[in-house]
Design an enzyme around this catalytic site. Structure first.
Site, mmCIF file in Angstrom:
data_model
loop_
_atom_site.group_PDB
_atom_site.id
_atom_site.type_symbol
_atom_site.label_atom_id
_atom_site.label_comp_id
_atom_site.label_asym_id
_atom_site.label_seq_id
_atom_site.Cartn_x
_atom_site.Cartn_y
_atom_site.Cartn_z
ATOM 1 N N LYS A 68 0.833 -1.212 0.000
ATOM 2 C CA LYS A 68 0.000 0.000 0.000
ATOM 3 C C LYS A 68 0.864 1.257 0.000
ATOM 4 C CE LYS A 68 -1.603 1.442 4.133
ATOM 5 N NZ LYS A 68 -1.404 2.824 4.603
ATOM 6 N N ASN A 69 1.856 1.292 0.896
ATOM 7 C CA ASN A 69 2.600 2.540 1.086
ATOM 8 C C ASN A 69 3.608 2.822 -0.025
ATOM 9 O OD1 ASN A 69 1.068 3.014 3.294
ATOM 10 N ND2 ASN A 69 2.644 2.473 4.804
ATOM 11 N N ARG A 104 -4.459 10.507 4.768
ATOM 12 C CA ARG A 104 -3.366 11.476 4.832
ATOM 13 C C ARG A 104 -2.401 11.365 3.654
ATOM 14 N NH1 ARG A 104 -1.902 14.375 8.928
ATOM 15 N NH2 ARG A 104 0.192 14.155 8.090
ATOM 16 N N CYS A 121 -4.367 12.534 13.380
ATOM 17 C CA CYS A 121 -5.169 11.328 13.313
ATOM 18 C C CYS A 121 -4.982 10.552 14.590
ATOM 19 C CB CYS A 121 -4.866 10.509 12.074
ATOM 20 S SG CYS A 121 -3.323 9.659 12.142
ATOM 21 N N ARG A 126 0.386 14.556 13.099
ATOM 22 C CA ARG A 126 1.159 14.199 11.891
ATOM 23 C C ARG A 126 1.398 15.474 11.081
ATOM 24 N NH1 ARG A 126 -1.128 8.696 9.422
ATOM 25 N NH2 ARG A 126 0.877 8.722 8.363
ATOM 26 N N PRO A 127 2.400 16.258 11.509
ATOM 27 C CA PRO A 127 2.661 17.533 10.838
ATOM 28 C C PRO A 127 3.173 17.335 9.411
ATOM 29 C CG PRO A 127 4.384 17.050 12.460
ATOM 30 C CD PRO A 127 3.351 15.975 12.595
ATOM 31 N N ILE A 128 3.164 18.408 8.630
ATOM 32 C CA ILE A 128 3.686 18.320 7.252
ATOM 33 C C ILE A 128 4.744 19.393 7.003
ATOM 34 C CG2 ILE A 128 1.661 17.201 6.211
ATOM 35 C CD1 ILE A 128 0.936 20.067 5.170
ATOM 36 N N ASP A 129 5.343 19.902 8.107
ATOM 37 C CA ASP A 129 6.340 20.967 7.959
ATOM 38 C C ASP A 129 7.497 20.573 7.036
ATOM 39 O OD1 ASP A 129 6.667 19.206 10.298
ATOM 40 O OD2 ASP A 129 8.588 20.214 10.534
ATOM 41 N N LEU A 130 7.898 19.305 7.064
ATOM 42 C CA LEU A 130 9.048 18.902 6.236
ATOM 43 C C LEU A 130 8.684 18.905 4.750
ATOM 44 C CD1 LEU A 130 10.330 15.980 8.507
ATOM 45 C CD2 LEU A 130 11.336 18.273 8.274
ATOM 46 N N ASP A 162 4.839 0.492 12.050
ATOM 47 C CA ASP A 162 3.635 -0.145 11.497
ATOM 48 C C ASP A 162 3.499 -1.615 11.893
ATOM 49 O OD1 ASP A 162 2.891 2.213 10.371
ATOM 50 O OD2 ASP A 162 3.583 1.731 8.346
ATOM 51 N N ILE A 195 8.530 6.779 16.739
ATOM 52 C CA ILE A 195 8.053 7.479 15.536
ATOM 53 C C ILE A 195 6.756 8.230 15.842
ATOM 54 C CG2 ILE A 195 7.416 7.249 13.097
ATOM 55 C CD1 ILE A 195 10.306 6.393 13.644
ATOM 56 N N ARG A 243 -8.548 -0.695 4.736
ATOM 57 C CA ARG A 243 -7.666 0.330 4.151
ATOM 58 C C ARG A 243 -6.317 -0.258 3.778
ATOM 59 N NH1 ARG A 243 -7.233 5.611 7.551
ATOM 60 N NH2 ARG A 243 -5.863 5.910 5.768
HETATM 61 N N1 EPU Z 1 6.907 14.292 10.715
HETATM 62 C C1 EPU Z 1 7.191 15.607 10.988
HETATM 63 N N2 EPU Z 1 7.035 16.513 9.991
HETATM 64 C C2 EPU Z 1 6.640 16.174 8.741
HETATM 65 C C3 EPU Z 1 6.362 14.830 8.449
HETATM 66 C C4 EPU Z 1 6.513 13.895 9.463
HETATM 67 O O1 EPU Z 1 7.557 15.942 12.104
HETATM 68 O O2 EPU Z 1 6.526 17.059 7.887
HETATM 69 C C5 EPU Z 1 7.063 13.290 11.765
HETATM 70 C C6 EPU Z 1 5.804 12.490 12.023
HETATM 71 O O3 EPU Z 1 4.930 13.160 12.898
HETATM 72 C C7 EPU Z 1 6.354 11.218 12.608
HETATM 73 C C8 EPU Z 1 7.648 11.039 11.838
HETATM 74 O O4 EPU Z 1 7.973 12.329 11.319
HETATM 75 O O5 EPU Z 1 6.659 11.400 13.965
HETATM 76 C C9 EPU Z 1 7.582 10.059 10.703
HETATM 77 O O6 EPU Z 1 6.444 10.303 9.898
HETATM 78 P P1 EPU Z 1 6.466 10.065 8.337
HETATM 79 O O7 EPU Z 1 6.368 11.381 7.653
HETATM 80 O O8 EPU Z 1 7.606 9.171 7.959
HETATM 81 O O9 EPU Z 1 5.080 9.307 8.136
HETATM 82 P P2 EPU Z 1 4.227 9.363 6.809
HETATM 83 O O10 EPU Z 1 5.132 9.468 5.660
HETATM 84 O O11 EPU Z 1 3.130 10.346 6.952
HETATM 85 C C10 EPU Z 1 4.301 6.805 6.340
HETATM 86 C C11 EPU Z 1 3.325 5.683 6.262
HETATM 87 C C12 EPU Z 1 2.790 5.356 7.641
HETATM 88 C C13 EPU Z 1 3.970 4.994 8.535
HETATM 89 C C14 EPU Z 1 5.000 6.123 8.548
HETATM 90 C C15 EPU Z 1 6.250 5.806 9.331
HETATM 91 C C16 EPU Z 1 2.399 5.981 4.058
HETATM 92 C C17 EPU Z 1 1.215 6.242 3.224
HETATM 93 N N3 EPU Z 1 2.233 6.054 5.371
HETATM 94 O O12 EPU Z 1 3.568 7.914 6.855
HETATM 95 O O13 EPU Z 1 1.963 4.214 7.484
HETATM 96 O O14 EPU Z 1 3.535 4.740 9.844
HETATM 97 O O15 EPU Z 1 5.387 6.443 7.192
HETATM 98 O O16 EPU Z 1 6.876 4.690 8.812
HETATM 99 O O17 EPU Z 1 3.455 5.687 3.540
HETATM 100 C C18 EPU Z 1 0.213 2.749 7.987
HETATM 101 O O18 EPU Z 1 0.428 2.195 6.895
HETATM 102 O O19 EPU Z 1 -0.546 2.261 8.871
HETATM 103 C C19 EPU Z 1 0.858 4.032 8.266
HETATM 104 C C20 EPU Z 1 0.425 4.864 9.215
#
Ligand code: EPU
Length: 421
Positions: A22-23, A92, A116, A121-125, A308, A330, A400
């Site tokens: 999925k991811n 997301r 969630c 789950r911020p998106i600042d990066l 995960d 994480i 999902r």
């Molecule tokens: N984070 C920030 N800023 C950002 C983005 C992330 O601080 O801009 C933090 C997050 O809050 C978290 C950490 O960085 O503490 C890692 O988050 P990441 O961005 O890697 O998560 P993601 O890309 O949103 C993906 C998977 C998740 C999985 C995480 C971690 C997808 C679609 N989702 O999410 O999968 O838990 O990586 O490996 O790829 C799941 O499949 O159940 C799921 C939640």
């Protein structure tokens, strides 16, 4: 809302075919927006999140046709650059269309995803990386509005408070492939899903080095062509069934599962008393020891133990003799399954982002509620080994991310059925 009803006590035995990840699939579908040529993606799992991403592509003006496990995404230009709140709020990962839209069309309007149940789950990066490539970004009426001429390559450090970010790396990588000049992403996510995305982008004609490492180098190209790609097998689905084999004292052959994508889990399963053996075309997993033993786990970015699989592993640890300590690095709040597991008889206490599990007891079937995808999988595993009947409500979370889970489990001996309400 559907329920899963499980009669516990049956060992899982036989073969399970692991589906496409999925991811990996979600950003790959978003990446198809980078070209106006046709793309063919195979080994696509039949999941709710995938159909949500297809709905987003359709809402942007693409035609997507499914034939078995293959999606054909039509060529042509998009008709809209808006990913609506209605769609983004259900998933997301929709944020993955931001990079491709701004890189290819110079503008994007994507609903700001909220937090969630697994925590903030911020998106600042994501925004920092796109700004470094020259995009102007503002937030208005709950939408991220990004605008740019042609993006310009840059050196970007993408590490955050919790390490690298999977989807931020995906977004910046997808944007950088069409940027002018060279981009270097430092502290990039090394997850196999990102490597798979890079492979698809390369098949489209992108110039990328260092996939699967913390430093990714991209030399931007003017345009990309259409491509065909088979999605990598899902290491989290594979890991869930691996845990299931050890937990139920059964034996599973996991077709397509790759040991190199699950080294941290394999290490921990062996410590607990499980056996994982590589065979042609997959992995053979069973319980080696008479008694399974406690172990400690800390979730980390790849190749560390994946967040995960933390909830599913916790179901196993409730049965392992001794005290196990699970630390979540994480998503420090990702413990919503703990109270449900305790309803089934486990003995778990939480201390901040650490769970302490007194293992070795038995689980007892109970009505429980699924709260997110992986927590739901943990409850399914617990139900498989519990005495009596477990009813899991809100099964839509499982749909999902686990393709045809009750069919796959039934085929290897589980007593599980879906009750439509
Ligand atoms: N984070 C920030 N800023 C950002 C983005 C992330 O601080 O801009 C933090 C997050 O809050 C978290 C950490 O960085 O503490 C890692 O988050 P990441 O961005 O890697 O998560 P993601 O890309 O949103 C993906 C998977 C998740 C999985 C995480 C971690 C997808 C679609 N989702 O999410 O999968 O838990 O990586 O490996 O790829 C799941 O499949 O159940 C799921 C939640």
């Amino acid at each position: 809302m559907d329920k899963l009803v499980i009669e516990g006590g049956e060992p899982l035995s036989g073969a399970v075919r692991i589906s496409g990840a999925k991811n990996a699939c979600l950003p790959i579908l978003a990446a198809s927006l980078l070209t106006d040529k046709r793309c063919m993606i195979s080994n696509v799992p039949d999941l709710k999140d995938v159909s949500t991403m297809v709905d987003i592509l359709t809402s942007l003006g693409r035609d997507v046709a499914r034939d078995g496990d293959t999606l054909e995404i039509s060529g042509g230009s998009v008709k809209s650059v808006t990913a609506s709140y209605e769609l983004v709020s259900t998933m997301r990962a929709s944020i993955a269309v931001l990079g491709p839209l701004v890189a290819r069309y110079g503008e994007a309007r994507v609903s700001f995803p909220g937090g969630c149940v697994i925590g903030p789950r911020p998106i600042d990066l994501h925004l920092k990386g796109l700004r470094a490539l020259g995009a102007e970004i503002r937030i208005e009426e709950g939408y991220i509005i990004a605008a740019a001429g042609r993006l310009k390559g840059s050196r970007i450090y993408l590490g955050g408070h919790f390490g690298s970010s999977v989807l931020a790396t995906a977004n910046i990588l997808m944007a950088a492939v069409l940027a002018e000049g060279e981009t270097i992403i430092e502290d990039a996510a090394c997850e196999p899903e990102i490597a798979d995305l890079a492979d698809f982008l390369r098949a489209m004609g992108a110039d990328i080095e260092g996939r699967g490492t913390p430093t990714i180098r991209v030399r931007g190209v003017r345009e990309l062509k259409g491509a065909s790609h088979a999605v990598v097998p899902d290491r989290i689905e594979a890991g869930t069934y691996m845990i299931g084999a050890v937990l139920t004292d059964g034996r599973l052959f996991l077709e397509n599962a790759r040991a190199e994508h699950n080294l941290a889990l394999i290490d921990k399963l062996r410590e607990c008393g499980g056996a994982v053996e590589e065979r042609a075309g997959g992995l053979d997993v069973y319980r080696r020891a008479d008694r399974i033993r406690a172990t400690d786990i800390t979730t980390l970015t790849y190749p560390g133990f994946p967040t995960d699989l933390q909830a599913q592993m916790m179901s196993l640890l409730t049965l392992c003799e001794g005290i196990s300590v699970v630390t979540e690095k994480i998503y420090p709040e990702r413990f919503i399954h703990v109270s449900e597991l305790n309803r089934m008889g486990s003995d778990i206490i939480l201390e901040g982002s650490t769970a302490i599990i007194k293992g070795g007891g038995r689980l007892s079937g109970a009505p429980v509620m699924a709260s997110d995808l992986r927590a739901s999988a943990a409850l399914v595993l617990a139900g498989l080994v519990a005495d009596g009947r477990t009813e899991i409500s809100r099964v839509y979370h499982l749909d999902r991310g686990y393709e045809h889970i009750e069919d796959k489990l039934s085929a290897v001996g589980a007593k599980v059925c879906r009750v439509r309400e």
